[in-house]
Design an enzyme around this catalytic site. Structure first.
Site, mmCIF file in Angstrom:
data_model
loop_
_atom_site.group_PDB
_atom_site.id
_atom_site.type_symbol
_atom_site.label_atom_id
_atom_site.label_comp_id
_atom_site.label_asym_id
_atom_site.label_seq_id
_atom_site.Cartn_x
_atom_site.Cartn_y
_atom_site.Cartn_z
ATOM 1 N N CYS B 33 -7.268 -3.921 -7.160
ATOM 2 C CA CYS B 33 -6.471 -2.768 -6.819
ATOM 3 C C CYS B 33 -5.160 -2.662 -7.582
ATOM 4 O O CYS B 33 -4.706 -1.715 -7.382
ATOM 5 C CB CYS B 33 -6.359 -2.678 -5.339
ATOM 6 S SG CYS B 33 -7.849 -2.919 -4.496
ATOM 7 N N ASP B 35 -2.467 -4.648 -7.506
ATOM 8 C CA ASP B 35 -1.235 -5.107 -7.119
ATOM 9 C C ASP B 35 -1.388 -6.554 -6.204
ATOM 10 O O ASP B 35 -2.363 -6.759 -5.220
ATOM 11 C CB ASP B 35 -0.493 -4.403 -6.111
ATOM 12 C CG ASP B 35 -1.145 -3.426 -5.261
ATOM 13 O OD1 ASP B 35 -0.597 -2.281 -5.183
ATOM 14 O OD2 ASP B 35 -2.371 -3.788 -4.936
ATOM 15 N N CYS B 59 2.490 -2.092 -9.741
ATOM 16 C CA CYS B 59 3.511 -0.837 -10.450
ATOM 17 C C CYS B 59 4.917 -1.070 -9.929
ATOM 18 O O CYS B 59 5.215 -1.953 -9.382
ATOM 19 C CB CYS B 59 2.705 0.217 -9.679
ATOM 20 S SG CYS B 59 2.906 0.332 -8.061
ATOM 21 N N CYS B 103 2.044 -0.091 -1.149
ATOM 22 C CA CYS B 103 2.887 -1.215 -1.433
ATOM 23 C C CYS B 103 3.883 -1.929 -0.709
ATOM 24 O O CYS B 103 4.138 -3.107 -0.538
ATOM 25 C CB CYS B 103 3.861 -0.712 -2.778
ATOM 26 S SG CYS B 103 2.958 -0.114 -4.197
#
Lengths: 396, 141
Positions: B33, B35, B59, B103
């Site tokens: 995915c 991360d 990211c 995140c």
């Protein structure tokens, strides 16, 4: 600022803008009207259509102006399939097409049409035998892009055209990235439909064309007035069409010399990156590649961070990472050429124009080196890799 | 797209690195995915987080939330650190774009995973701490 995202869009040339401006003021007339000033605009549009048609070996009446690549792609697929519903329901395309093609296919599937999505090789090339053996008695259309927008791979469209002709199936190609760069002759290549967009070749946004071979029936996508020979309604976008024509003239007049120059920058970029940055791979084909395209995957890092850091150094680029696509999955093109997700996330696309210089490319590589090592120093994947590496060394 | 605070924490991330012989280490997310976050904790006998470091593959938002989350728990007790949620991290960063909210969840989960590791190693129970999910995307799939 260093702009290396020319596959996304290009700068309108000043000559193009100058050619367009009168059509907003002195020549603003609707070319569909009957009075003299309108007729003069109509003639200008005809002239533009002739110039553009001859750039692909087509006839004036085979060029239909649209709002750009996405509309042309949508129209080619939906217009052909809808007009041939009684003849067949099968389309063949590839897994690496632009979303304008893939999403149109999805919609057609919902409407009962059937779509074969061809695999591509690790370089992004369509397999001609697989294509030919996918043709069925109810196949209506084959749609394969002339060159891929992400990895720059050039597809064998002449060979595909031959196969389609032999099987009496229509052939559409999305030439948005290839038009103005590669040699395209619709007759020599047996192309029945072809999509383009002006803003990829220094023309304005919001204009493109769909070439439709004379005699090929296609239902309109946009219904209304009788513009574009009754096939595409909407007031003629005079200024943009004139701008498109100017862009075509400029692009084709310097095509070979620009291609050569751009490819030399691209090769320099590739060679330096491969030599100076470890754990990198080039995505796409080396030999069958658009001159302006370079696409790398840097292991252990994610693309968006790279783009943000490049941006902070005034370098504009793009990536196929999930974070730039707004979903959890990285680019469908990178997955189709067989990259694992984590490698696809670390991709970087740099697309060059004749306005770039060798100094800029060197600056980009120098900057990139720092950015990659900075991001890797933060990456747990890189840490694990280095540790494992150490362990294996120690074990020996 | 990103707030100034997110850009600041992405550009100058705090607490990047590793802690040797850390009291607790937690890794969450997956490369598929895009991360992965790993948080290292150095916890003293009074349950105070003396030091914290992180490594993140992801990211801009993933790096910024890691940086902010580590800032927020540094010097705090375990109990205080448990009160830091993804919402706290997001607010401290002046918000995140909707597609990047996961995140901040990852940051919260990484802290919990590191604390869980600490609790397991020391054979203690931290009240209110549940066994962390390895992959916060499990629920999204």
């Amino acid at each position: 600022m260093i702009y290396l995202d020319n596959a996304a869009t290009t700068k309108v040339k000043s000559e193009v803008l100058d050619a367009m401006l009168p059509y907003f003021t002195d020549k603003f007339y609707n070319p569909s009207s009957i009075y003299k000033p309108s007729r003069s605009v109509t003639e200008d549009i005809s002239e533009a259509r002739r110039v553009i048609a001859s750039s692909i070996g087509a006839r004036e009446e085979e060029i239909y102006f649209t709002s750009g690549g996405s509309e042309s792609d949508n129209w080619a697929l939906k217009g052909i399939l809808l007009s041939r519903k009684s003849k067949g329901k099968h389309i063949i395309t590839t897994k690496i097409e632009h979303h304008a093609i893939l999403e149109s296919c999805k919609l057609l599937e919902k409407e009962g049409f059937e779509v074969t999505y061809l695999n591509v090789s690790s370089e992004g090339l369509v397999d001609l035998e697989e294509l030919e053996s996918s043709i069925r008695s109810d196949t209506v259309l084959v749609s394969v892009m002339a060159a891929n927008n992400e990895i720059g791979t050039i597809e064998p469209i002449k060979e595909i055209g031959e196969i389609c002709k032999r099987h009496n199936v229509l052939f559409h190609t999305d030439a948005v990235q290839a038009y103005g760069v590669l040699d395209i002759d619709v007759n020599d290549m047996n192309i029945d439909l072809l999509s383009t967009s002006a803003h990829k070749i220094n023309g304005p946004k919001g204009i493109g064309f769909l070439y439709v071979r004379k005699g090929v029936m296609i239902s309109p996508l946009i219904n209304g007035g009788s513009q574009e020979r009754g096939k595409r309604a909407g007031t003629t976008n005079s200024a943009s069409i004139i701008g498109f024509k100017k862009a075509v003239e400029l692009k084709f007049s310097k095509r070979e010399e620009n291609n050569k120059y751009i490819a030399s920058l691209r090769d320099h970029l590739r060679e330096r990156v491969i030599k100076e940055i470890p754990y990198v791979r080039v995505n796409g084909s080396i030999s069958k590649r658009l001159p302006n395209n370079m696409n790398f995957s840097f292991q252990f890092i994610e693309g968006e961070g790279m783009l943000l850091k490049l941006d902070s150094k005034s370098i504009c680029a793009s990536s196929g990472s999930a974070c730039t696509s707004g979903s959890l999955d990285p680019s469908h093109v990178l997955l189709a050429i067989g990259l694992p997700h984590e490698i696809a996330h670390g991709s970087l696309r740099l697309t060059i124009s004749e306005d770039n210089t060798m100094e800029e490319i060197d600056y980009v590589v120098d900057t990139l080196k720092g950015i990659i090592s900075e991001l890797r120093s933060m990456s747990p994947l890189y840490a694990d890799f280095v540790n494992k590496d150490k362990e294996s060394v120690f074990n020996v | 797209m990103y707030s100034d605070k997110v850009m600041d924490h992405f550009t100058n991330p705090r607490n990047v690195g590793e802690i040797e012989n850390a009291s607790g280490v937690g890794t969450v997310g997956n490369a598929r995915c895009g991360d992965i976050m790993r948080i290292y904790l150095d916890i003293d006998d009074n349950h105070v987080i003396r030091d914290v470091k992180f490594k993140t593959f992801g990211c801009g938002a993933a790096i910024a939330t890691s940086s902010m989350a580590t800032e927020l728990i540094k010097g705090k007790t375990i109990e205080e650190a448990l009160e830091i949620t993804n919402k706290t991290v997001m607010e401290a960063l002046d918000g995140l774009p909707p597609v990047k909210i996961h995140c901040s969840l990852l940051a919260e989960e990484a802290i919990h995973a590191a604390l869980w590791d600490y609790a397991t190693k020391n054979n203690i129970v931290i009240e209110g701490l549940e066994k962390p999910k390895n992959d916060i995307h499990e629920d999204e799939r």
